[in-house]
Design an enzyme around this catalytic site. Structure first.
Site, PDB file in Angstrom:
ATOM      1  N   CYS A  86       2.544   0.445  -8.519  1.00  0.00           N
ATOM      2  CA  CYS A  86       3.950   0.883  -7.623  1.00  0.00           C
ATOM      3  C   CYS A  86       5.117   0.952  -8.544  1.00  0.00           C
ATOM      4  CB  CYS A  86       4.325  -0.024  -6.345  1.00  0.00           C
ATOM      5  SG  CYS A  86       4.357  -1.799  -7.061  1.00  0.00           S
ATOM      6  N   GLU A 102       5.725  -3.269   1.255  1.00  0.00           N
ATOM      7  CA  GLU A 102       5.619  -3.060  -0.286  1.00  0.00           C
ATOM      8  C   GLU A 102       5.036  -1.728  -0.332  1.00  0.00           C
ATOM      9  OE1 GLU A 102       7.591  -4.299  -2.456  1.00  0.00           O
ATOM     10  OE2 GLU A 102       8.297  -6.151  -1.373  1.00  0.00           O
ATOM     11  N   GLY A 127       1.092  -0.994   0.005  1.00  0.00           N
ATOM     12  CA  GLY A 127      -0.129   0.050  -0.093  1.00  0.00           C
ATOM     13  C   GLY A 127       0.832   1.271   0.075  1.00  0.00           C
ATOM     14  N   SER A 128       0.336   2.495   0.512  1.00  0.00           N
ATOM     15  CA  SER A 128       1.131   3.653   0.299  1.00  0.00           C
ATOM     16  C   SER A 128       2.122   3.759   1.682  1.00  0.00           C
ATOM     17  CB  SER A 128       0.233   4.753   0.470  1.00  0.00           C
ATOM     18  OG  SER A 128      -0.494   4.689   1.604  1.00  0.00           O
ATOM     19  N   THR A 129       3.130   4.629   1.345  1.00  0.00           N
ATOM     20  CA  THR A 129       4.196   4.624   2.282  1.00  0.00           C
ATOM     21  C   THR A 129       3.557   5.246   3.691  1.00  0.00           C
ATOM     22  OG1 THR A 129       5.823   4.970   0.704  1.00  0.00           O
ATOM     23  CG2 THR A 129       6.263   5.904   2.589  1.00  0.00           C
ATOM     24  N   ALA A 130       2.521   6.387   3.517  1.00  0.00           N
ATOM     25  CA  ALA A 130       1.874   6.837   4.538  1.00  0.00           C
ATOM     26  C   ALA A 130       1.305   5.890   5.465  1.00  0.00           C
ATOM     27  CB  ALA A 130       0.915   7.853   4.337  1.00  0.00           C
ATOM     28  N   THR A 131       0.481   4.852   5.006  1.00  0.00           N
ATOM     29  CA  THR A 131      -0.141   3.984   5.635  1.00  0.00           C
ATOM     30  C   THR A 131       0.954   2.700   6.277  1.00  0.00           C
ATOM     31  OG1 THR A 131      -1.944   4.130   4.219  1.00  0.00           O
ATOM     32  CG2 THR A 131      -2.102   2.165   5.657  1.00  0.00           C
ATOM     33  N   GLY A 132       2.104   2.595   5.120  1.00  0.00           N
ATOM     34  CA  GLY A 132       3.122   1.394   5.824  1.00  0.00           C
ATOM     35  C   GLY A 132       3.600   1.966   7.020  1.00  0.00           C
TER      36      GLY A 132
HETATM   37  P1  NAD Z   1      -3.327   2.364   1.328  1.00  0.00           P
HETATM   38  O1  NAD Z   1      -2.209   2.586   1.860  1.00  0.00           O
HETATM   39  O2  NAD Z   1      -4.428   3.616   1.301  1.00  0.00           O
HETATM   40  O3  NAD Z   1      -4.247   1.320   1.459  1.00  0.00           O
HETATM   41  C1  NAD Z   1      -3.610  -0.163   1.323  1.00  0.00           C
HETATM   42  C2  NAD Z   1      -4.399  -1.238   2.445  1.00  0.00           C
HETATM   43  O4  NAD Z   1      -4.103  -0.785   3.660  1.00  0.00           O
HETATM   44  C3  NAD Z   1      -5.848  -1.045   2.045  1.00  0.00           C
HETATM   45  O5  NAD Z   1      -6.212  -2.464   2.213  1.00  0.00           O
HETATM   46  C4  NAD Z   1      -6.294  -0.093   3.347  1.00  0.00           C
HETATM   47  O6  NAD Z   1      -7.686  -0.709   3.834  1.00  0.00           O
HETATM   48  C5  NAD Z   1      -5.154  -0.709   4.310  1.00  0.00           C
HETATM   49  N1  NAD Z   1      -4.995   0.154   5.637  1.00  0.00           N
HETATM   50  C6  NAD Z   1      -5.534   1.425   5.740  1.00  0.00           C
HETATM   51  N2  NAD Z   1      -5.280   1.958   7.056  1.00  0.00           N
HETATM   52  C7  NAD Z   1      -4.395   0.834   7.833  1.00  0.00           C
HETATM   53  C8  NAD Z   1      -3.904   0.887   8.871  1.00  0.00           C
HETATM   54  N3  NAD Z   1      -3.857   1.755   9.597  1.00  0.00           N
HETATM   55  N4  NAD Z   1      -3.110  -0.506   8.997  1.00  0.00           N
HETATM   56  C9  NAD Z   1      -3.220  -1.268   8.299  1.00  0.00           C
HETATM   57  N5  NAD Z   1      -3.584  -1.117   7.144  1.00  0.00           N
HETATM   58  C10 NAD Z   1      -4.707   0.022   6.634  1.00  0.00           C
HETATM   59  O7  NAD Z   1      -2.840   2.355  -0.185  1.00  0.00           O
HETATM   60  P2  NAD Z   1      -3.879   2.254  -1.572  1.00  0.00           P
HETATM   61  O8  NAD Z   1      -4.328   3.781  -1.792  1.00  0.00           O
HETATM   62  O9  NAD Z   1      -4.800   1.290  -1.454  1.00  0.00           O
HETATM   63  O10 NAD Z   1      -2.828   1.891  -2.792  1.00  0.00           O
HETATM   64  C11 NAD Z   1      -1.979   2.601  -3.553  1.00  0.00           C
HETATM   65  C12 NAD Z   1      -0.305   2.806  -2.942  1.00  0.00           C
HETATM   66  O11 NAD Z   1      -0.073   1.096  -2.870  1.00  0.00           O
HETATM   67  C13 NAD Z   1       0.342   3.447  -3.822  1.00  0.00           C
HETATM   68  O12 NAD Z   1       1.297   4.104  -3.053  1.00  0.00           O
HETATM   69  C14 NAD Z   1       1.255   2.490  -4.590  1.00  0.00           C
HETATM   70  O13 NAD Z   1       2.661   2.902  -4.920  1.00  0.00           O
HETATM   71  C15 NAD Z   1       1.411   1.342  -3.493  1.00  0.00           C
HETATM   72  N6  NAD Z   1       1.469   0.033  -4.018  1.00  0.00           N
HETATM   73  C16 NAD Z   1       2.871  -0.466  -3.716  1.00  0.00           C
HETATM   74  C17 NAD Z   1       3.098  -1.774  -4.269  1.00  0.00           C
HETATM   75  C18 NAD Z   1       4.407  -2.531  -4.190  1.00  0.00           C
HETATM   76  O14 NAD Z   1       4.637  -3.848  -4.325  1.00  0.00           O
HETATM   77  N7  NAD Z   1       5.528  -1.698  -3.496  1.00  0.00           N
HETATM   78  C19 NAD Z   1       2.214  -2.536  -5.005  1.00  0.00           C
HETATM   79  C20 NAD Z   1       1.207  -1.777  -5.287  1.00  0.00           C
HETATM   80  C21 NAD Z   1       0.811  -0.607  -4.559  1.00  0.00           C
END
Ligand code: NAD
Length: 470
Positions: free
Chosen positions: A276, A242, A220-225
């Site tokens: 990503c 990731e 997911g996103s870096t902020a949520t990571g």
């Molecule tokens: P996101 O971070 O908003 O959400 C990702 C997941 O995290 C969702 O299932 C969401 O419900 C969950 N989530 C939300 N808050 C959470 C928390 N506090 N704790 C745990 N999980 C939580 O990301 P997005 O907008 O769905 O996806 C887009 C991002 O993902 C982009 O930044 C993209 O680059 C990244 N991405 C990375 C890869 C990689 O392999 N590096 C692959 C695909 C996407």
């Protein structure tokens, strides 16, 4: 009447606490109601996974391989309905959805053939030192909305093969195909071994903080990571993150502009830029700059954008309204900081459509270059010297991927060796696979997915040190 979807908890298909509507991003119509789990149900899933894992950890690798292949068989038997649903909720063209579903089955089969045998690091007169790889326990796989089915392949096969159990949590705007996957697997996997729970973006913290969860595999996103890392810290949980990327492509002065532009176009705009590891900024040498921009512009203007369920569509909509608004914001920045060479980027609604857009005469200070746009808008930046291009490409907080484009393999290899990224491609981008490790650099993540190294990240290394001096 639309189909009813269920959560998969402890081998049973169950209703959620309530439902949320899932929209088709091409039409903005409701695809179906999605059950979302209550915190109690999330806890039940963890407890079920914990109990199932204790049994699964004692199974042989052959038994696990059989289950992985049985899952792949079931996915292939249901590929048509999975792909159609994926297009309906995610927006991508049906051909891409078919590929993604097939890719998950392929990943399961490829990973089922891997193994982590006992390694012997020393066998001397004094001692024998063995390295065993033991399962961690319950793995939570958290998935974003860009590849809802494909990214399950980065979590489920490796976790199961190494003796862990799994909870999969899809993104709240693309949960249906994952719930359908749970439904078709209900009688294939032992109860509790694989659980699928959907949420309204509100269960991530509970799952990542849960004391009975051993590992979080998050995409997911870096902020949520960052939030995941924080929630996992009290339990010092194992993490694979990731995250976001801002992959640069460096185009050297010796390329054939048409060939290079075709590659750059493909790897920037596939999935409407929502990848990503898409090319998110292209640095092009001044000697070929105009020619490459012209070729990219031609390709963008020829692109067919529309509802992914229609034949002949190359690019679907942006997946959700929030991301669409973000994309419109970057479009305005592109117009402000550079020159858009392509036609009108917006399609008339309904649907969250933006056509592939090329922005030239823009520099690194622009947020469209510095930040991750995650949208079909590519900034093309001119450079004079390779040194300068490398420095600018490296000056990013992200370090996911990068690529070099050149007719000279020596020159390309030299530039590739100086780029700060977990993966650097030459004359291609985005070439990933179940046996190719994906290791994000800098703030693009932590740990490794895929390949033997990826398997090790689902394991605790256990050293057995045997004295031979008794
Ligand atoms: P996101 O971070 O908003 O959400 C990702 C997941 O995290 C969702 O299932 C969401 O419900 C969950 N989530 C939300 N808050 C959470 C928390 N506090 N704790 C745990 N999980 C939580 O990301 P997005 O907008 O769905 O996806 C887009 C991002 O993902 C982009 O930044 C993209 O680059 C990244 N991405 C990375 C890869 C990689 O392999 N590096 C692959 C695909 C996407």
């Amino acid at each position: 009447m639309t189909k009813k979807y269920s959560l998969l908890i402890n081998g049973k298909l169950v209703d959620g606490a309530r439902t949320i509507d899932i929209l088709n991003p091409a039409t903005e119509a409701v695809v179906a109601a999605c059950p979302v789990a209550s915190p109690q149900q999330a806890d039940e899933a963890v407890q079920a996974a914990k109990a199932a894992q204790q049994v699964w950890a004692r199974t042989s690798i052959d038994e696990r391989r059989q289950v992985l292949n049985a899952i792949a068989d079931r996915i292939e038997q249901n590929s048509d309905s999975l792909a159609r649903l994926l297009t309906a909720e995610q927006g991508k063209p049906l051909g891409d959805s078919n590929f993604e579903v097939g890719y998950l089955a392929y990943t399961l089969r490829q990973i089922s053939q891997l193994n982590l045998p006992v390694e012997v690091s020393e066998d001397s007169d004094r001692r024998r030192v063995e390295i065993h790889y033991r399962p961690l326990g319950v793995v939570v796989g958290i998935i974003p909305w860009n590849f809802p089915i494909g990214l399950i392949g980065n979590k489920l096969p490796g976790a199961l093969l190494t003796g862990n159990s799994v909870i999969i949590k899809p993104a709240p705007t693309t949960p249906l195909s994952t719930l359908l996957l749970g439904e078709i697997l209900v009688d294939v996997v032992p109860p509790g071994l694989v659980n699928v729970i959907a949420d309204a973006n509100d269960l991530g913290e509970q799952l990542t903080r849960h004391p009975d969860v051993a590992k979080i595999s998050f995409t997911g996103s870096t902020a949520t990571g960052r939030k995941v890392m924080e929630a996992a810290s009290p339990g010092l949980k194992r993490l694979t993150l990731e995250l976001g990327g801002n992959d640069p492509a460096i185009v050297l002065d010796d390329v054939d502009p048409k060939t290079a532009a075709a590659g750059i176009f493909q790897y920037s705009f596939v999935n409407s830029g929502q990848i990503c590891v898409a090319i998110k900024r292209a640095y092009v040498h001044t000697g070929v700059y105009d020619a490459v921009v012209d070729e990219l512009t031609t390709l963008a203007n020829q692109a067919t954008v529309g509802d992914g369920s229609q034949q002949g569509v190359q690019f679907g909509p942006i997946q959700n309204q929030r991301q669409y608004e973000k994309a419109l914001h970057y479009l305005e920045i592109g117009k402000r900081d550079g020159r858009v060479t392509t036609g009108d980027p917006e399609l008339k609604g309904p649907g969250y459509f933006i056509k592939p857009t090329i922005v030239r005469d823009i520099d690194d200070a622009s947020p469209l270059v510095k930040e991750e746009q995650f949208a079909p808008i590519l900034p093309v930046i001119r450079y004079e010297t390779e040194e300068d291009a490398i420095e600018r490409a490296n000056s990013s907080e992200f370090g996911l991927g990068a690529s070099v484009w050149s007719r000279s393999s020596d020159r390309a290899a030299d530039v590739a060796s100086r780029l700060d990224a977990g993966t650097v491609w030459i004359n291609q981008h985005l070439d990933l696979g179940p046996t190719i490790p994906l290791a994000p650099g800098k703030q693009s993540g932590l740990g490794v997915e895929m390949g033997i190294e990826g398997l090790k990240h689902f394991c605790q290394m256990k050293v057995i040190n045997i004295s031979k001096q008794v």
